[in-house]
Design an enzyme around this catalytic site. Structure first.
Site, PDB file in Angstrom:
ATOM      1  N   GLU A  62      -0.997  -7.494  -2.457  1.00 33.66           N
ATOM      2  CA  GLU A  62      -2.510  -7.395  -2.505  1.00 33.66           C
ATOM      3  C   GLU A  62      -3.269  -7.744  -1.228  1.00 33.66           C
ATOM      4  O   GLU A  62      -3.949  -9.068  -1.270  1.00 33.66           O
ATOM      5  CB  GLU A  62      -2.947  -8.209  -3.787  1.00 33.66           C
ATOM      6  CG  GLU A  62      -2.267  -7.844  -5.120  1.00 33.66           C
ATOM      7  CD  GLU A  62      -2.920  -8.461  -6.456  1.00 33.66           C
ATOM      8  OE1 GLU A  62      -3.450  -9.642  -6.323  1.00 33.66           O
ATOM      9  OE2 GLU A  62      -2.581  -7.816  -7.493  1.00 33.66           O
ATOM     10  N   GLU A  71       2.234  -4.610 -10.955  1.00 34.04           N
ATOM     11  CA  GLU A  71       1.709  -5.749 -11.995  1.00 34.04           C
ATOM     12  C   GLU A  71       0.887  -5.141 -13.007  1.00 34.04           C
ATOM     13  O   GLU A  71       0.031  -4.080 -12.590  1.00 34.04           O
ATOM     14  CB  GLU A  71       0.993  -6.644 -11.226  1.00 34.04           C
ATOM     15  CG  GLU A  71       1.740  -7.647 -10.056  1.00 34.04           C
ATOM     16  CD  GLU A  71       0.609  -8.715  -9.671  1.00 34.04           C
ATOM     17  OE1 GLU A  71      -0.264  -9.134 -10.078  1.00 34.04           O
ATOM     18  OE2 GLU A  71       1.073  -9.231  -8.459  1.00 34.04           O
TER      19      GLU A  71
HETATM   20  O1  IFM Z   1      -1.678 -13.934 -10.867  1.00 32.55           O
HETATM   21  C1  IFM Z   1      -2.202 -12.875 -10.040  1.00 32.55           C
HETATM   22  C2  IFM Z   1      -1.309 -12.435  -9.081  1.00 32.55           C
HETATM   23  O2  IFM Z   1      -0.867 -13.479  -8.439  1.00 32.55           O
HETATM   24  C3  IFM Z   1      -1.734 -11.153  -8.188  1.00 32.55           C
HETATM   25  N1  IFM Z   1      -2.470  -9.962  -9.049  1.00 32.55           N
HETATM   26  C4  IFM Z   1      -3.282 -10.598 -10.078  1.00 32.55           C
HETATM   27  C5  IFM Z   1      -2.731 -11.510 -11.114  1.00 32.55           C
HETATM   28  C6  IFM Z   1      -3.584 -11.974 -12.094  1.00 32.55           C
HETATM   29  O3  IFM Z   1      -4.869 -12.413 -11.466  1.00 32.55           O
END
Ligand code: IFM
Length: 453
Positions: free
Chosen positions: A161, A357
């Site tokens: 990210e 994710e």
């Molecule tokens: O916890 C975070 C992760 O580190 C990166 N993506 C979003 C998740 C939830 O906010």
């Protein structure tokens, strides 16, 4: 990665490992930031987190019982190179050796992210991502990891990210390193991208392990001040396009198209790209990639700027949907929409996609019996798995789905107040208790395997 669809879970180093002063680990920007007053909602830090550094065996056993075929974790750069440069710290490398071997011993594919925001503090002191040299340091770090782990890691993810690291860490200052570079953000953009390209090149020198990058993607929905799509104006729609350029295309076009997206002149400081981008940079950044990681949580409501702001848009709450404990709207179809948008924009240049994710925070208070019946999370995940299936049926090459997260963990600026795990963690005792969603995911994976014969 193995053939077939990968069902997995994700975590990241600073959020779960703890043991921040053990075995020669150096300081990261998150160690510094979390220890500053008023940075973290509950005043906590990642010093201990889930103590995964010591309890990884138990955590891998939980994954094995869950039946996942892959585990996406991140490697803490300051464990490997305590100052961000120089020789590898053998004790740091040894931890990931042990973790990877434990995973493989349980039949789980290790998916290793090289950078999930925990930059060595010494590199930050030398300019962090504003400095081009950080990209070269990252390539050296990748080379060290390639030499140590490429024979066993099944998928590399270079950066996690970068857009969130840019916006939260370098614009809004809500994450480490807590900066507000509104006037001059593009060095942070270009040097992260260059770091990706150089690191991918370094990893290629260590064998055929596939390489990808994971970004945070979100359909930009124009909404009016009331958060409704049907009250959006033409100005809101224009602002949403600008926002989409930032969130979805800025860190993906250079990689999959070999060029920065059009429309960047809407952002202060974009002219700096003319000098930041040197000969050969875009070729390195745009070298063919094996996988794209898509982290998706919700669509973003966007409107025209309505007050004095350095950014060319306002973020607005999307109304009309249930919300998680974080206040994020629950919109599973946004994941399908995003996957289809990626396919439409990049066509044949889009590599196989992994949803790296997907998950949600809820209160998850244990009942008197100790059980945690997180029905809302089950509904959330069920909807998002369904969205992936629809996108796949529509022709998007999706190869995996990773739940964020295996464990409740340190949720950055929110500390321990937001629980995302399939497994509840009592942070006072470190007792792990699988939630109802864990059993649901285990059954889903088993049924999928049985169905595929
Ligand atoms: O916890 C975070 C992760 O580190 C990166 N993506 C979003 C998740 C939830 O906010």
């Amino acid at each position: 990665m193995r053939d077939g669809f990968s069902w997995g879970v994700s975590t990241s180093a600073y959020q779960v490992e703890g043991a921040v002063r053990e075995d020669g680990r150096g300081l990261s920007i998150w160690d510094t930031f979390a220890h500053e007053p008023d940075r973290i909602a509950d005043g906590s830090t990642g010093d201990v987190a889930c103590d995964h550094y010591h309890r990884y065996g138990q955590d891998v056993a939980l994954m094995a019982d869950l039946g996942v075929s892959a585990y996406r974790f991140s490697i803490a750069w300051p464990r490997i190179q305590p100052t961000g440069a120089g020789a590898a710290n053998p004790a740091g490398v040894a931890f990931y050796d042990r973790l990877v071997d434990e995973l493989l011993g349980r039949g789980i594919d290790p998916v290793a992210t090289l950078f999930h925001w925990d930059l060595p503090q010494d590199l930050q002191d030398a300019g962090g991502w504003t400095a081009r040299d950080t990209a070269y340091r990252f390539a050296d770090y990748a080379d060290v990891l390639g030499a140590a782990l490429a024979d066993r890691v099944r998928l590399w993810i270079t950066l996690n990210e970068p857009v969130v690291h840019l916006i939260f860490g370098h614009l809004w200052g809500m994450h480490a390193p807590g900066l507000h570079l509104f006037e001059d953000p593009f060095p942070v953009v270009h040097h992260q991208l260059l770091a990706h390209g150089l690191a991918a090149g370094a990893l290629r020198g260590h064998g055929p392990t596939p390489i990808g990058i994971a970004n945070n993607y979100s359909p930009a929905w124009p909404v009016g001040p009331d958060g409704r799509r049907d009250s959006a104006t033409a100005a809101d729609r224009a602002a949403a396009q600008v926002y989409a350029t930032l969130q979805n295309w800025l860190f993906t076009d250079p990689i999959l198209r070999g060029e920065y997206p059009a429309g960047l002149d809407a952002f202060p400081g974009a002219a700096a790209l003319e000098t930041l981008v040197r000969d050969g940079d875009l070729a390195a950044i745009g070298a063919p990639l094996d996988a794209l990681g898509v982290n998706y949580y919700n669509p973003t409501g966007v409107g025209a700027p309505s007050h004095d702001t350095p950014l060319p848009f306002d973020i607005r709450l999307v109304e009309g949907y249930p919300r998680t404990y974080f206040g994020w709207p629950v919109v599973p179809d946004g994941l399908r929409e995003m996957l289809v948008s990626l396919r439409e924009r990049y066509g044949a240049a889009l590599p196989p996609v992994y949803v790296t994710e997907s998950g949600c925070a809820y209160a998850d208070v244990p009942a008197a019996t100790g059980s945690i019946v997180d029905s809302e999370r089950i509904g959330y995940l069920d909807g998002h798995v369904g969205a992936v299936r629809q996108a796949a049926a529509g022709g998007v090459d999706v190869r995996g789905y990773f739940v964020w997260s295996l464990l409740d963990n340190f949720e950055w600026g929110e500390g321990f107040t937001k629980r995302f795990g399939l497994v509840h963690v009592d942070f006072a005792t470190q007792v792990r208790t699988p939630k109802a969603s864990y059993a649901w995911y285990r059954d889903l994976i088993a049924a999928d395997r049985a169905g595929r014969g």
